[in-house]
Enzyme design. Structure first.
Site, PDB file in Angstrom:
ATOM      1  N   SER A  13       0.833  -1.217   0.000  1.00 26.56           N
ATOM      2  CA  SER A  13       0.000   0.000   0.000  1.00 26.56           C
ATOM      3  C   SER A  13       0.862   1.260   0.000  1.00 26.56           C
ATOM      4  O   SER A  13       0.497   2.262  -0.616  1.00 26.56           O
ATOM      5  CB  SER A  13      -0.988  -0.001   1.174  1.00 26.56           C
ATOM      6  OG  SER A  13      -0.332   0.272   2.383  1.00 26.56           O
ATOM      7  N   ASN A  14       2.004   1.226   0.672  1.00 25.03           N
ATOM      8  CA  ASN A  14       2.895   2.395   0.618  1.00 25.03           C
ATOM      9  C   ASN A  14       3.441   2.591  -0.793  1.00 25.03           C
ATOM     10  O   ASN A  14       3.528   3.714  -1.289  1.00 25.03           O
ATOM     11  CB  ASN A  14       4.031   2.255   1.630  1.00 25.03           C
ATOM     12  CG  ASN A  14       3.626   2.763   3.003  1.00 25.03           C
ATOM     13  OD1 ASN A  14       3.414   3.961   3.183  1.00 25.03           O
ATOM     14  ND2 ASN A  14       3.479   1.859   3.959  1.00 25.03           N
ATOM     15  N   LEU A  89      18.608  -6.173   6.148  1.00 20.88           N
ATOM     16  CA  LEU A  89      19.662  -6.035   5.129  1.00 20.88           C
ATOM     17  C   LEU A  89      21.028  -6.095   5.792  1.00 20.88           C
ATOM     18  O   LEU A  89      21.235  -5.526   6.878  1.00 20.88           O
ATOM     19  CB  LEU A  89      19.467  -4.721   4.380  1.00 20.88           C
ATOM     20  CG  LEU A  89      18.172  -4.675   3.555  1.00 20.88           C
ATOM     21  CD1 LEU A  89      17.810  -3.244   3.177  1.00 20.88           C
ATOM     22  CD2 LEU A  89      18.291  -5.557   2.319  1.00 20.88           C
ATOM     23  N   HIS A 105       8.893   3.098   8.776  1.00 17.28           N
ATOM     24  CA  HIS A 105       8.683   2.162   9.885  1.00 17.28           C
ATOM     25  C   HIS A 105       7.470   2.627  10.693  1.00 17.28           C
ATOM     26  O   HIS A 105       7.342   3.821  10.974  1.00 17.28           O
ATOM     27  CB  HIS A 105       9.937   2.108  10.769  1.00 17.28           C
ATOM     28  CG  HIS A 105       9.806   1.120  11.877  1.00 17.28           C
ATOM     29  ND1 HIS A 105       9.894  -0.249  11.664  1.00 17.28           N
ATOM     30  CD2 HIS A 105       9.541   1.285  13.192  1.00 17.28           C
ATOM     31  CE1 HIS A 105       9.704  -0.875  12.810  1.00 17.28           C
ATOM     32  NE2 HIS A 105       9.487   0.037  13.753  1.00 17.28           N
ATOM     33  N   ASP A 141      16.070  -0.684  11.777  1.00 14.88           N
ATOM     34  CA  ASP A 141      15.108   0.399  11.968  1.00 14.88           C
ATOM     35  C   ASP A 141      15.751   1.603  12.657  1.00 14.88           C
ATOM     36  O   ASP A 141      15.231   2.144  13.638  1.00 14.88           O
ATOM     37  CB  ASP A 141      13.881  -0.099  12.767  1.00 14.88           C
ATOM     38  CG  ASP A 141      13.109  -1.144  11.995  1.00 14.88           C
ATOM     39  OD1 ASP A 141      13.044  -1.038  10.756  1.00 14.88           O
ATOM     40  OD2 ASP A 141      12.574  -2.063  12.635  1.00 14.88           O
ATOM     41  N   GLU A 170       1.127   7.115   6.996  1.00 16.94           N
ATOM     42  CA  GLU A 170       2.351   6.606   6.351  1.00 16.94           C
ATOM     43  C   GLU A 170       2.362   6.992   4.878  1.00 16.94           C
ATOM     44  O   GLU A 170       3.370   7.454   4.339  1.00 16.94           O
ATOM     45  CB  GLU A 170       2.423   5.071   6.464  1.00 16.94           C
ATOM     46  CG  GLU A 170       2.676   4.542   7.851  1.00 16.94           C
ATOM     47  CD  GLU A 170       2.954   3.041   7.846  1.00 16.94           C
ATOM     48  OE1 GLU A 170       3.576   2.526   6.914  1.00 16.94           O
ATOM     49  OE2 GLU A 170       2.541   2.371   8.816  1.00 16.94           O
TER      50      GLU A 170
HETATM   51  C1  GAR Z   1       3.835  -0.664   6.693  1.00 17.72           C
HETATM   52  O1  GAR Z   1       3.073  -0.381   7.840  1.00 17.72           O
HETATM   53  C2  GAR Z   1       5.288  -0.325   6.929  1.00 17.72           C
HETATM   54  O2  GAR Z   1       5.469   0.789   7.759  1.00 17.72           O
HETATM   55  C3  GAR Z   1       5.768  -1.580   7.625  1.00 17.72           C
HETATM   56  O3  GAR Z   1       5.147  -2.631   6.942  1.00 17.72           O
HETATM   57  C4  GAR Z   1       3.894  -2.174   6.435  1.00 17.72           C
HETATM   58  C5  GAR Z   1       3.850  -2.497   4.960  1.00 17.72           C
HETATM   59  O4  GAR Z   1       2.586  -2.205   4.425  1.00 17.72           O
HETATM   60  N1  GAR Z   1       7.203  -1.678   7.561  1.00 17.72           N
HETATM   61  C6  GAR Z   1       7.940  -2.206   8.545  1.00 17.72           C
HETATM   62  O5  GAR Z   1       7.464  -2.688   9.548  1.00 17.72           O
HETATM   63  C7  GAR Z   1       9.439  -2.156   8.301  1.00 17.72           C
HETATM   64  N2  GAR Z   1      10.174  -2.390   9.502  1.00 17.72           N
HETATM   65  P1  GAR Z   1       2.412  -2.021   2.872  1.00 17.72           P
HETATM   66  O6  GAR Z   1       3.014  -3.266   2.217  1.00 17.72           O
HETATM   67  O7  GAR Z   1       0.923  -1.962   2.674  1.00 17.72           O
HETATM   68  O8  GAR Z   1       3.120  -0.760   2.461  1.00 17.72           O
END
Ligand code: GAR
Length: 212
Positions: A13-14, A89, A105, A141, A170
């Protein structure tokens, strides 16, 4: 025009928010470590190049990261944008892309690095939660912070409702951060601090719960 490559592991989604944000950059490719990442189909439908590199097919993290770096470098990106990329990574990879590697994050770092950030925030009874966009450094992170969004934790919040409300923010801050980077309005300086070539400041506080 700057070029970016987006790395995902799942829903995406991001990534979708970045694709929809009309950013001043070329989105050269979306790369996933999982063939079943839903976000891949979304990117393909929009005509964006995709690649899959299954981490399970590599004996070590370093071997996977070396191949990932090669795959990314084909596109010669200015920035590598981690959007729900759920692989740690290696130090070598981070070093290779340092200053170009950006992550989002779901917590107000340095609080709640790692997993299950929403539940951990609820368990601790914090009243303000949030998300962070940062340059990636070798520690998990962690790294110079570009922008954060804070939201109130509501009395009846579950990890699901909290994560849903935060996800909307986000999407906003990630698009903003990538826009700034692409326009060189935000840069990482030699002291590993983030420089802003503008001074947008907010003077008010966020109270949670609100004041009477
Ligand atoms: C998001 O909430 C992002 O912040 C988190 O995973 C989700 C991915 O959602 N990332 C982490 O936790 C990284 N440490 P998305 O696939 O819908 O963007």
């Amino acid at each position: 025009m700057k070029k970016i490559v987006i790395l995902i592991s799942g829903r995406g989604s991001n990534m979708q928010a970045l694709l929809a944000a009309n950013l001043p950059c070329t989105i050269a490719a979306v790369i996933s470590n999982r063939a079943d990442a839903q976000g891949l189909q979304v990117a393909q439908k929009l005509g964006i190049a995709t690649a899959v590199l299954e981490h399970k097919q590599f004996a070590t993290r370093e071997l996977f990261d070396a191949e990932l770096a090669k795959t990314i470098e084909v596109y010669r990106p200015d920035f590598v944008v981690l959007a729900g990329f759920m692989r740690i990574l290696s130090a070598g990879f981070v070093q290779r892309f340092y200053g170009k590697l950006i992550n989002i994050h779901p917590s107000l770092l340095p609080a709640y690095a790692g997993m299950h950030t929403h539940q951990r925030a609820l368990d601790d009874g914090v009243k303000i939660h949030g998300c962070t966009v940062h340059f990636v450094s070798a520690a998990l992170d962690h790294g110079p912070i570009i922008i954060q969004a804070a939201i109130p934790v509501l009395q009846d919040d579950s990890a699901v409702t909290l994560s849903q409300r935060l996800l909307a923010e986000e999407h906003r801050v990630y698009a903003q951060a990538v826009r700034w980077l692409c326009l060189e309005q935000v840069t990482l300086n030699a002291q590993n601090k983030v420089d802003f070539c503008f001074t947008k400041q907010i003077g008010h506080a966020l109270f949670s719960p609100g004041l009477e």
